[in-house]
Design a protein around this motif. Structure first.
Motif, short mmCIF file in Angstrom:
data_model
loop_
_atom_site.label_atom_id
_atom_site.label_comp_id
_atom_site.label_asym_id
_atom_site.label_seq_id
_atom_site.Cartn_x
_atom_site.Cartn_y
_atom_site.Cartn_z
N GLN A 110 27.83 48.32 47.69
CA GLN A 110 27.80 47.42 48.85
C GLN A 110 28.60 46.15 48.56
O GLN A 110 29.33 45.65 49.41
CB GLN A 110 26.36 47.07 49.19
N ALA A 111 28.47 45.63 47.33
CA ALA A 111 29.23 44.44 46.95
C ALA A 111 30.73 44.71 46.97
O ALA A 111 31.51 43.86 47.42
CB ALA A 111 28.79 43.98 45.55
N GLU A 112 31.13 45.87 46.51
CA GLU A 112 32.55 46.25 46.57
C GLU A 112 33.04 46.30 48.02
O GLU A 112 34.15 45.87 48.33
CB GLU A 112 32.76 47.62 45.91
N ASP A 113 32.19 46.79 48.91
CA ASP A 113 32.55 46.86 50.32
C ASP A 113 32.73 45.46 50.89
O ASP A 113 33.70 45.19 51.62
CB ASP A 113 31.47 47.62 51.09
N TRP A 114 31.81 44.54 50.56
CA TRP A 114 31.96 43.16 51.02
C TRP A 114 33.25 42.56 50.47
O TRP A 114 33.97 41.84 51.19
CB TRP A 114 30.78 42.32 50.55
N PHE A 115 33.53 42.81 49.22
CA PHE A 115 34.72 42.25 48.57
C PHE A 115 35.98 42.60 49.35
O PHE A 115 36.89 41.78 49.51
CB PHE A 115 34.80 42.76 47.14
N THR A 116 36.04 43.83 49.84
CA THR A 116 37.22 44.29 50.57
C THR A 116 37.17 43.92 52.04
O THR A 116 38.12 43.38 52.60
CB THR A 116 37.35 45.82 50.44
N ARG A 117 36.02 44.15 52.67
CA ARG A 117 35.95 44.09 54.14
C ARG A 117 35.91 42.67 54.68
O ARG A 117 36.43 42.40 55.77
CB ARG A 117 34.72 44.87 54.59
N PHE A 118 35.31 41.74 53.94
CA PHE A 118 35.16 40.39 54.46
C PHE A 118 36.27 39.44 54.04
O PHE A 118 36.24 38.27 54.39
CB PHE A 118 33.81 39.80 54.05
#
Length: 350
Positions: free
Chosen positions: A162-170
């Protein structure tokens, strides 16, 4: 004001790591791009303290109102003051708020109101929570914030994916990256005991001038430019953080470019002007001199940067190397990676 944790508080800090850590027992949060702020509330008294101990209270009256409505009567909360726009978080609008005129502050507070993102609880009622594990502080924080427009609880997860997703998406919405904290971590003031992962890229820029170091020894920062579509050289920021030896070396390396530097220089109109474009008066330190020395815009520097906002590097860049193989004309905005704004509805609502 009489709280178990009193101002000033030096916020707990993070050290940079190259990738999202995946150790057991970590909690992850988005890294906000705003003004770090520790809030002290004792009944009707409320103070906003900044990372450098400069009070922020007078600059954000609308945030004071939000916090009086949304925080418990006696508490100390660590967080970030942010301004949310349709295109993401705006640090430039935050900087405009550091204005000496109260009338100007009130006008901007109405036009571009700021909000507060809470991510840690240092005291509640008569309890000093700085020695309490972060996981418990987080659970307490979740239970005491009221649902008030402009007051947000930062998302948190124990899932590194989930943290990796935030790193990219936000990223495109103005977020700096991701912060990781141990769930058993006490609040340790002014210590780098968390981890942060930030976006970094490189760009080739024209060196168009420099600012002397504050101690008078060598180069304090290199002034960088990129050519826009109309062929104008636009100031995009600076490269700095040089060692004392490197500052002196840079002065020698720039010497050949200082001769006749103002002849046809694209920023010639700004030469000799203190605290004016292409620099600007420091809002954090109004007495800081930001005068600059021009150099012929013929030298290309490769710099490492995090992201671009409003046509400028959001943070100070780092010099990687000079590029004699590149021509200044090749240093355009076209080389910068564009990241589309992420949808903020998940975090801030409609």
């Amino acid at each position: 004001m009489d709280l178990p944790v009193m101002p000033p508080v030096r916020p707990m800090l993070a050290k940079s790591v190259p990738a999202v850590p995946r150790e057991p027992g970590l909690l992850y949060e988005p890294k906000w791009d705003g003004f770090r702020c520790v809030v002290f509330r004792d009944g009707a008294e409320l103070e906003l303290g900044s990372r450098n101990d400069r009070p922020l209270t007078r600059y954000f009256p609308e945030v004071v109102d939000v916090l009086l409505a949304g925080l418990p009567p006696r508490c100390v909360v660590d967080g970030e003051v942010v301004i949310v726009t349709p295109g993401g978080l705006s640090f430039d609008l935050l900087q405009l708020r550091l204005h000496p005129a109260a009338s100007r502050v009130r006008k901007l507070a109405a036009e571009t109101p700021a909000g507060f993102v809470a991510f840690d609880l240092l005291a509640l009622d008569d309890r000093d929570l700085t020695g309490t594990p972060f996981g418990e502080r987080r659970r307490l924080l979740e239970g005491v914030l009221r649902d008030v427009p402009g007051l947000y609880l930062t998302p948190a997860t124990d899932d590194p994916d989930q943290a990796e997703d935030w790193f990219t998406r936000f990223e495109g919405a103005g977020f700096d990256g991701v912060v990781a904290k141990r769930a058993d971590l006490p609040y340790e003031q002014d210590k780098r005991v968390m981890w942060k992962v930030k976006h970094e890229r490189t760009a080739d820029c024209v060196v168009a001038g420099f600012r002397p170091h504050k101690d008078g020894e060598g180069v304090g920062s290199l002034m960088l430019g990129l050519f826009d579509d109309a062929g104008a050289l636009r100031n995009v920021g600076v490269a700095s953080s040089f060692s004392a030896a490197r500052r002196r070396e840079l002065l020698d390396e720039l010497a050949p470019y200082r001769r006749d530097a103002l002849v046809d220089h694209p920023w010639a109109d700004w030469a000799g002007v203190d605290a004016a474009t292409p620099g600007a008066q420091s809002r954090w330190n109004p007495t800081k001199a930001l005068s600059w020395e021009p150099v012929r815009p013929e030298l290309v520097a490769e710099v490492r940067y995090e992201h671009v906002q409003a046509g400028r590097f959001r943070h100070t860049t780092r010099l990687v190397r000079f590029r004699p193989d590149r021509t200044p004309a090749s240093c355009t905005f076209g080389q910068l990676e564009e990241v589309p704004p992420a949808e903020l509805r998940e975090l801030f609502g409609p």
